[in-house]
Design an enzyme around this catalytic site. Structure first.
Site, PDB file in Angstrom:
ATOM      1  CE1 TYR A  36      11.431  -0.438   8.601  1.00 46.98           C
ATOM      2  CE2 TYR A  36      13.612  -1.454   8.573  1.00 46.98           C
ATOM      3  CZ  TYR A  36      12.428  -1.130   7.934  1.00 46.98           C
ATOM      4  OH  TYR A  36      12.243  -1.492   6.624  1.00 46.98           O
ATOM      5  CG  ASP A  69      -4.354   5.731   9.335  1.00 49.82           C
ATOM      6  OD1 ASP A  69      -3.593   4.752   9.501  1.00 49.82           O
ATOM      7  OD2 ASP A  69      -4.352   6.736  10.072  1.00 49.82           O
TER       8      ASP A  69
HETATM    9  N1  NAD Z   1      12.746   0.927   0.523  1.00 52.44           N
HETATM   10  C1  NAD Z   1      13.581   0.038   1.052  1.00 52.44           C
HETATM   11  O1  NAD Z   1      14.801   0.083   0.818  1.00 52.44           O
HETATM   12  C2  NAD Z   1      13.032  -1.071   1.906  1.00 52.44           C
HETATM   13  C3  NAD Z   1      13.896  -2.087   2.336  1.00 52.44           C
HETATM   14  C4  NAD Z   1      13.404  -3.093   3.151  1.00 52.44           C
HETATM   15  C5  NAD Z   1      12.064  -3.132   3.490  1.00 52.44           C
HETATM   16  N2  NAD Z   1      11.233  -2.131   3.055  1.00 52.44           N
HETATM   17  C6  NAD Z   1       9.841  -2.182   3.484  1.00 52.44           C
HETATM   18  O2  NAD Z   1       8.965  -2.023   2.371  1.00 52.44           O
HETATM   19  C7  NAD Z   1       7.788  -1.310   2.783  1.00 52.44           C
HETATM   20  C8  NAD Z   1       7.592  -0.095   1.892  1.00 52.44           C
HETATM   21  O3  NAD Z   1       8.784   0.661   1.894  1.00 52.44           O
HETATM   22  P1  NAD Z   1       8.955   1.997   1.046  1.00 52.44           P
HETATM   23  O4  NAD Z   1      10.397   2.172   0.843  1.00 52.44           O
HETATM   24  O5  NAD Z   1       8.025   2.039  -0.098  1.00 52.44           O
HETATM   25  O6  NAD Z   1       8.503   3.064   2.151  1.00 52.44           O
HETATM   26  P2  NAD Z   1       8.142   4.630   1.964  1.00 52.44           P
HETATM   27  O7  NAD Z   1       8.444   5.290   3.240  1.00 52.44           O
HETATM   28  O8  NAD Z   1       8.733   5.146   0.712  1.00 52.44           O
HETATM   29  O9  NAD Z   1       6.567   4.549   1.761  1.00 52.44           O
HETATM   30  C9  NAD Z   1       5.706   4.169   2.804  1.00 52.44           C
HETATM   31  C10 NAD Z   1       4.335   4.732   2.499  1.00 52.44           C
HETATM   32  O10 NAD Z   1       3.477   4.397   3.599  1.00 52.44           O
HETATM   33  C11 NAD Z   1       2.607   5.493   3.793  1.00 52.44           C
HETATM   34  N3  NAD Z   1       2.069   5.452   5.163  1.00 52.44           N
HETATM   35  C12 NAD Z   1       2.656   5.860   6.311  1.00 52.44           C
HETATM   36  N4  NAD Z   1       1.813   5.689   7.350  1.00 52.44           N
HETATM   37  C13 NAD Z   1       0.687   5.140   6.841  1.00 52.44           C
HETATM   38  C14 NAD Z   1      -0.553   4.732   7.409  1.00 52.44           C
HETATM   39  N5  NAD Z   1      -0.799   4.866   8.725  1.00 52.44           N
HETATM   40  N6  NAD Z   1      -1.496   4.198   6.598  1.00 52.44           N
HETATM   41  C15 NAD Z   1      -1.273   4.079   5.258  1.00 52.44           C
HETATM   42  N7  NAD Z   1      -0.122   4.460   4.656  1.00 52.44           N
HETATM   43  C16 NAD Z   1       0.834   4.986   5.447  1.00 52.44           C
HETATM   44  C17 NAD Z   1       3.437   6.725   3.517  1.00 52.44           C
HETATM   45  O11 NAD Z   1       2.615   7.842   3.192  1.00 52.44           O
HETATM   46  C18 NAD Z   1       4.316   6.258   2.365  1.00 52.44           C
HETATM   47  O12 NAD Z   1       3.778   6.626   1.114  1.00 52.44           O
HETATM   48  C19 NAD Z   1       7.991  -0.976   4.267  1.00 52.44           C
HETATM   49  O13 NAD Z   1       7.379  -1.991   5.039  1.00 52.44           O
HETATM   50  C20 NAD Z   1       9.489  -1.062   4.445  1.00 52.44           C
HETATM   51  O14 NAD Z   1       9.841  -1.383   5.762  1.00 52.44           O
HETATM   52  C21 NAD Z   1      11.693  -1.107   2.276  1.00 52.44           C
END
Ligand code: NAD
Length: 313
Positions: free
Chosen positions: A136, A47
């Site tokens: 966000y 976490d």
């Molecule tokens: N996917 C996109 O289109 C996109 C676009 C811009 C930026 N991002 C950024 O990229 C990063 C990853 O995005 P993603 O799409 O893989 O997100 P996602 O929601 O698919 O995955 C996030 C992961 O974080 C985990 N998580 C949540 N709380 C947690 C905690 N307290 N400790 C540890 N793990 C925890 C969740 O279980 C999940 O597996 C994020 O910072 C997001 O803001 C994503």
């Protein structure tokens, strides 16, 4: 990597393992994968809001670089703003602190969500006004600033990208505003019909996951002296509306129909974001160049999704 079971981690973990070796990339997440899922390398339950847990994994595996992906995405963060603050900011701060004391470099993805309604909408410059109106976005701007602070104040090598909406087929998207793009592909293949929650004419930047994964790896590999910005590089591959995406899919899936039922929450978020990004700083400083435009991404996504929907022999 924190948050390794999410949409990005599902593809970044295998790509990093390919580059550096399976046992040299430690995947971690607050949740564990479903039983029976192949584990091709180390996996930890972590976490990111707990310093001791981060520190224990860093020590145990002698970590030198942290890809900090754990976060709540835009739509989820709007429904749980307090938790979003705790996870997005609390996680970021703790990861940076552990990186400082253990001399790790850090990759941190920001987002087009770090911009707001007063940002120039078209060809949004690298350095532009950032007054986001979502929780966000607020956590993303603060994360960018905190990352810059750790570079200048403590010399921690933190780097990051402002990612657009990512399109991929390996893991489902995690509750962002651009999830419609992935959903549209999946529904086209399965049902030939999709109801889109954004207006047909909503411009947003998108990128195919293979480009995003390459960008993250290339940025972390470039010589530090070449970087002027370090964090929050604008990167993009295409700017498109749901109508344009639907039309491109229809070229491959005849009879595919899309209708529109606007979700006011996600539409308001999308309306506060840029229509298109200027990524010239990333191109100039570390040679960023996308490979997939809208037609190339669409063709590949549909091929991959169709292959996945075939029964295994
Ligand atoms: N996917 C996109 O289109 C996109 C676009 C811009 C930026 N991002 C950024 O990229 C990063 C990853 O995005 P993603 O799409 O893989 O997100 P996602 O929601 O698919 O995955 C996030 C992961 O974080 C985990 N998580 C949540 N709380 C947690 C905690 N307290 N400790 C540890 N793990 C925890 C969740 O279980 C999940 O597996 C994020 O910072 C997001 O803001 C994503």
């Amino acid at each position: 990597m924190t948050g390794a079971l999410g949409q990005i981690g599902a593809e970044l973990v295998p790509a990093l393992r390919e580059c550096y070796g399976a046992d040299r990339v430690v995947a971690s997440d607050v949740r564990m994968p479903p039983a029976g899922l192949d584990r091709e390398g180390p996996l930890e339950c972590l976490d990111c809001t707990h310093t001791r847990q981060i520190e224990a994994v860093v020590r145990r595996h002698e970590i030198v670089r942290i890809y900090h992906l754990a976060a709540l995405l835009s739509a989820v963060a709007e429904s749980k703003p307090r938790l979003a603050w705790d996870v997005n900011m609390g996680g970021m701060y703790r990861v940076l602190e552990v990186a400082r004391s253990h001399r790790c470099s850090v990759f941190h993805p920001s987002s087009i969500g770090a911009f707001g309604p007063t940002t120039p909408r078209d060809c949004t410059p690298q350095d532009a006004i950032q007054r986001p109106t979502t929780m966000y976005g607020i956590t993303k701007v603060a994360g960018e600033l905190l990352s810059d602070y750790y570079v200048s104040r403590f010399g921690v090598d933190t780097r990051g990208l402002r990612l657009p909406g990512l399109v991929s087929y390996c893991a489902p998207p995690g509750g962002g505003t651009t999830d419609y793009a992935v959903d549209m592909f999946v529904h086209a293949v399965r049902h030939r019909h999709y109801t889109c929650y954004l207006r047909a004419d909503t411009w947003l930047d998108l990128m195919y996951m293979p480009d995003a994964v390459r960008a993250m790896i290339e940025l972390m590999e470039v010589d530090r002296d070449r970087l002027v910005h370090h964090n929050a590089f604008n990167v993009t591959a295409m700017s498109a509306t749901p109508a344009m995406l639907a039309a491109e899919i229809q070229r491959h899936v005849p009879g595919f129909e899309v209708d529109f039922e606007v979700d006011p929450v996600r539409q308001a978020i999308a309306d506060s974001w840029p229509d298109s990004l200027d990524d010239s700083a990333a191109r100039a400083e570390w040679g960023w160049l996308p490979r997939y435009d809208l037609p190339a991404m669409t063709a590949d996504m549909l091929d991959k999704l169709k292959a996945r929907s075939q029964p295994a022999e």
